[in-house]
Design a protein around this motif. Sequence first.
Motif, short mmCIF file in Angstrom:
data_model
loop_
_atom_site.label_atom_id
_atom_site.label_comp_id
_atom_site.label_asym_id
_atom_site.label_seq_id
_atom_site.Cartn_x
_atom_site.Cartn_y
_atom_site.Cartn_z
N ILE A 1 28.10 19.04 -25.57
CA ILE A 1 26.67 19.23 -25.78
C ILE A 1 26.22 18.24 -26.86
O ILE A 1 26.23 18.54 -28.06
CB ILE A 1 26.35 20.68 -26.22
CG1 ILE A 1 27.05 21.68 -25.29
CG2 ILE A 1 24.84 20.92 -26.22
CD1 ILE A 1 26.70 21.55 -23.83
N GLU A 2 25.85 17.05 -26.44
CA GLU A 2 25.40 16.01 -27.36
C GLU A 2 24.40 15.10 -26.64
O GLU A 2 24.34 15.08 -25.41
CB GLU A 2 26.57 15.20 -27.90
CG GLU A 2 27.42 14.53 -26.84
CD GLU A 2 28.59 13.77 -27.45
OE1 GLU A 2 28.59 13.51 -28.66
OE2 GLU A 2 29.52 13.44 -26.70
N THR A 3 23.63 14.36 -27.42
CA THR A 3 22.53 13.57 -26.87
C THR A 3 23.00 12.64 -25.77
O THR A 3 22.37 12.53 -24.71
CB THR A 3 21.85 12.76 -27.99
OG1 THR A 3 21.45 13.64 -29.03
CG2 THR A 3 20.63 12.04 -27.45
N ILE A 4 24.10 11.93 -26.00
CA ILE A 4 24.56 10.92 -25.05
C ILE A 4 24.92 11.51 -23.69
O ILE A 4 24.86 10.83 -22.67
CB ILE A 4 25.75 10.13 -25.64
CG1 ILE A 4 26.02 8.86 -24.83
CG2 ILE A 4 27.00 11.01 -25.71
CD1 ILE A 4 27.05 7.96 -25.45
N LYS A 5 25.27 12.80 -23.66
CA LYS A 5 25.63 13.45 -22.40
C LYS A 5 24.39 13.93 -21.63
O LYS A 5 24.48 14.22 -20.44
CB LYS A 5 26.56 14.64 -22.66
CG LYS A 5 27.95 14.25 -23.17
CD LYS A 5 28.75 13.53 -22.10
CE LYS A 5 30.19 13.32 -22.53
NZ LYS A 5 31.01 12.66 -21.50
N GLY A 6 23.26 14.05 -22.32
CA GLY A 6 22.02 14.36 -21.63
C GLY A 6 21.80 15.81 -21.26
O GLY A 6 21.18 16.10 -20.23
N ASN B 1 29.01 17.39 -35.29
CA ASN B 1 27.82 16.66 -35.73
C ASN B 1 26.60 16.88 -34.85
O ASN B 1 25.55 16.28 -35.10
CB ASN B 1 28.13 15.15 -35.77
CG ASN B 1 29.17 14.80 -36.81
OD1 ASN B 1 29.31 15.48 -37.84
ND2 ASN B 1 29.94 13.76 -36.56
N ASP B 2 26.73 17.76 -33.84
CA ASP B 2 25.64 17.91 -32.88
C ASP B 2 25.05 19.32 -32.84
O ASP B 2 24.32 19.66 -31.91
CB ASP B 2 26.13 17.53 -31.49
CG ASP B 2 26.36 16.03 -31.37
OD1 ASP B 2 25.37 15.29 -31.24
OD2 ASP B 2 27.53 15.60 -31.44
N HIS B 3 25.33 20.12 -33.85
CA HIS B 3 24.73 21.45 -33.89
C HIS B 3 23.22 21.37 -34.07
O HIS B 3 22.47 22.21 -33.56
CB HIS B 3 25.36 22.30 -35.00
CG HIS B 3 26.75 22.78 -34.66
ND1 HIS B 3 26.98 23.86 -33.85
CD2 HIS B 3 27.97 22.30 -35.00
CE1 HIS B 3 28.28 24.05 -33.71
NE2 HIS B 3 28.91 23.11 -34.39
N GLY B 4 22.76 20.34 -34.78
CA GLY B 4 21.32 20.15 -34.93
C GLY B 4 20.66 19.85 -33.59
O GLY B 4 19.59 20.39 -33.28
N TYR B 5 21.31 19.00 -32.79
CA TYR B 5 20.80 18.70 -31.45
C TYR B 5 20.73 19.97 -30.61
O TYR B 5 19.73 20.22 -29.93
CB TYR B 5 21.72 17.67 -30.79
CG TYR B 5 21.52 17.48 -29.31
CD1 TYR B 5 20.37 16.88 -28.81
CD2 TYR B 5 22.50 17.90 -28.40
CE1 TYR B 5 20.19 16.70 -27.44
CE2 TYR B 5 22.33 17.72 -27.04
CZ TYR B 5 21.17 17.12 -26.56
OH TYR B 5 21.00 16.95 -25.21
N PHE B 6 21.79 20.78 -30.66
CA PHE B 6 21.80 22.02 -29.88
C PHE B 6 20.68 22.95 -30.33
O PHE B 6 19.94 23.50 -29.50
CB PHE B 6 23.15 22.72 -30.02
CG PHE B 6 23.23 24.04 -29.30
CD1 PHE B 6 23.52 24.09 -27.95
CD2 PHE B 6 23.02 25.23 -29.98
CE1 PHE B 6 23.58 25.31 -27.27
CE2 PHE B 6 23.09 26.45 -29.32
CZ PHE B 6 23.36 26.49 -27.97
N ASN B 7 20.55 23.13 -31.64
CA ASN B 7 19.56 24.07 -32.16
C ASN B 7 18.12 23.63 -31.90
O ASN B 7 17.22 24.47 -31.72
CB ASN B 7 19.76 24.26 -33.67
CG ASN B 7 21.05 25.01 -33.97
OD1 ASN B 7 21.51 25.83 -33.17
ND2 ASN B 7 21.64 24.73 -35.13
N GLU B 8 17.90 22.31 -31.85
CA GLU B 8 16.53 21.80 -31.70
C GLU B 8 16.13 21.53 -30.25
O GLU B 8 14.98 21.78 -29.87
CB GLU B 8 16.37 20.49 -32.50
CG GLU B 8 16.50 20.70 -34.01
CD GLU B 8 16.57 19.38 -34.75
OE1 GLU B 8 16.30 18.33 -34.13
OE2 GLU B 8 16.89 19.40 -35.97
N GLN B 9 17.08 21.06 -29.42
CA GLN B 9 16.70 20.62 -28.08
C GLN B 9 17.29 21.45 -26.94
O GLN B 9 16.91 21.27 -25.79
CB GLN B 9 17.10 19.14 -27.88
CG GLN B 9 16.39 18.19 -28.85
CD GLN B 9 16.58 16.75 -28.46
OE1 GLN B 9 16.38 16.38 -27.30
NE2 GLN B 9 16.96 15.91 -29.41
#
Length: 229
Positions: free
Chosen positions: A178-183, A207-215
């Motif tokens: 679950i990260e930005t690059i995976k879409g 490093n991608d918990h912020g991405y998960f929580n926000e998007q």
Amino acid sequence: MKIAITADPAIPVPPLLYGGIERIIDMVINGLVKQGHEVTLFAHKDSKVNCTLIPYKASSNSINDTIINTYTINKTLLTQKFDIVHSFGRLAYLLPQMPLSIPKLMSYQREPTLSPITKAVKLSARETLMFTGCSNYITNKIKPYADAYTVYNGIDISKYIPKTVVDADAPLIFLGRIETIKGTHTAIEIARRTNKKLIIAGNIPANDHGYFNEQIKPFLNERITYRPG
């Protein structure tokens, strides 16, 4: 042929749960062994493979652990004669092998970091280092600096049963980190626009918990669900 294969140290081969690269490595090993090649794998100590396993003593990519694992690999490579070493792990693991005549193949399953590649090419004996990527995007990144070829990932077709008809209410599936690059956010947008159910499964890198929580998290509901990997 006598072939050495290196993996990253964090996940066993094959993976117990998530682990795309480790699944590919396992399939490559099985194919090579079936063809009669002698394979040695350097990987996580819990790996269960159809070849000789030399387990890493360290399981992270920290500088200290990288040095430890580099020693483990090269102690064997320098004392046994291999026909080729195929790396799916860190390019740094092969640093002591760069000036030597043994053929070296580095395979990328994700966005390559170009600085180590250019340094490795300069250190390597002529025509002993080659690269592959699982997509043209990856190999095109490398080609200005080194020989690189696209080798698409395969699947073990014995594990899949083709289904030509899909139920109208069948959910969409996203499986991966679950990260930005995976879409993952793109999968959610597709589900919302098509009014389809979506099952998201995979691990969240540190490093991608912020991405998960926000998007991702704000869009989870009874139709868009997340299952930790």
